[in-house]
Design an enzyme around this catalytic site. Structure first.
Site, PDB file in Angstrom:
ATOM      1  N   LYS A  91      -1.373  -9.448   2.719  1.00  0.00           N
ATOM      2  CA  LYS A  91      -0.634  -8.968   3.887  1.00  0.00           C
ATOM      3  C   LYS A  91      -1.535  -8.029   4.677  1.00  0.00           C
ATOM      4  CE  LYS A  91       2.760  -5.750   3.766  1.00  0.00           C
ATOM      5  NZ  LYS A  91       2.352  -4.771   4.821  1.00  0.00           N
TER       6      LYS A  91
ATOM      7  N   GLU B 287       9.108  -4.325  10.831  1.00  0.00           N
ATOM      8  CA  GLU B 287       9.526  -3.002  10.361  1.00  0.00           C
ATOM      9  C   GLU B 287      10.011  -2.110  11.495  1.00  0.00           C
ATOM     10  OE1 GLU B 287       7.990   0.810   7.692  1.00  0.00           O
ATOM     11  OE2 GLU B 287       6.785  -1.013   7.777  1.00  0.00           O
TER      12      GLU B 287
ATOM     13  N   ASP C 172       0.819  -1.208   0.000  1.00  0.00           N
ATOM     14  CA  ASP C 172       0.000   0.000   0.000  1.00  0.00           C
ATOM     15  C   ASP C 172       0.855   1.262   0.000  1.00  0.00           C
ATOM     16  OD1 ASP C 172       0.865  -0.095   2.621  1.00  0.00           O
ATOM     17  OD2 ASP C 172      -1.125  -0.223   3.516  1.00  0.00           O
TER      18      ASP C 172
END
Length: 292
Positions: free
Chosen positions: A122, A191, A53
């Protein structure tokens, strides 16, 4: 490894990814947002191509990932899927398409697989998303998790901030990782987490971690293609973890400026860029034009 033609590669499957993880061979993941970016990532030999995204910002000029809609993601997933012959493909579930209920999430995931033509989805979130992940995986759709810094929740996190910098917050990330592993994720993106924390979490898991700003102790790495290829003007902010491997902006600018100059000076198109007509036919046509 150099350029690897896709027709020399077997199709990457979940079995392939599990085998790479078992052997300790790092898994290469790259984002793509359209046919050309999917095409080049596939030809370059990526194991996984993620229609992230992040395309909200890099392809659509939006402020952040929360703006992109499911229908927009589906368009981009289809574009990338058409280009990808060998890599395993993953499509992001955008903000608002899965948080309301597990049933909503499954409905969105089905659309991403059926209409987006990718092989897995995801979604962001830890233990609070476990029941949602279980709902999707039980229906036979592979799920890649995403923990640590979750960009869709940046407002709740106080912006794009490194996660897991204290023992307590690192433990929460580990708990998230174990919960979504238990819920059936085949892997997870980690992340913006200190490298040592990510390495310890990776060791605790039986599924692969894909790091982005999480050090090389993860089972693989992912970068946003636009960032790592240098497809942006000088001065654009880049996260610390991005390594710029190319200068697509500079090369494109140079080529387009040269085209502009040659058009202005009438150097382009040159005779070799035009189509011929016999002198006899031209003479007949010229006379006909004159006589009109």
């Amino acid at each position: 490894m150099g350029s690897l033609s896709t027709n020399q590669r077997k199709k990457v499957t979940l079995g392939t990814l599990r085998s790479l993880h078992r052997k300790g061979e790092p898994i290469t993941v790259m984002t793509a947002h359209d046919f050309p970016s999917g095409h080049v990532a596939d030809h370059a030999g990526m194991d996984v191509i993620l229609v992230g995204d992040s395309l909200a910002m890099v392809a659509l000029g939006m402020e952040d990932t929360s703006e992109v809609l499911l229908d927009e993601m589906l368009l981009h997933c289809r574009s990338v899927a058409r280009a990808t012959k060998s890599a395993f493909t993953v499509g992001d579930l955008p903000m608002g398409s899965y948080e309301i209920s597990p049933e909503q999430a499954l409905a969105s995931a089905i659309r991403v697989i059926k209409e987006g033509r990718v092989q897995s989805v995801k979604l962001e979130g830890g233990k609070e998303m476990a029941s949602t992940i279980r709902k999707i995986t039980t229906a036979g759709i592979p799920v890649l998790g995403h923990i640590g810094l979750t960009p869709q929740r940046q407002n709740a996190l106080g912006g794009f901030r490194v996660q897991g910098k204290t023992s307590d917050s690192a433990m929460r990330i580990l708990e998230d990782a174990l919960a979504i592993q238990e819920a059936g994720c085949f892997g997870m993106v980690v992340e913006a987490v200190p490298a040592e924390v990510a390495a310890l979490i990776t060791e605790k898991l039986s599924i692969p971690t894909i790091g982005i700003g999480a050090g090389n102790g993860c089972s693989g790495q992912v970068l946003v293609q636009i960032d790592m290829a240098g497809n942006f003007p000088p001065g654009r902010f880049l996260p610390k973890f991005v390594k710029k491997y190319g200068d697509v902006w500079g090369e494109s600018l140079k080529a387009i400026e040269a085209y502009r100059d040659e058009v202005k000076s009438r150097q382009y198109p040159a005779p070799e860029h035009t189509y011929p007509i016999s002198s006899e036919e031209l003479e007949v046509f010229a006379k006909a034009v004159k006589d009109q």
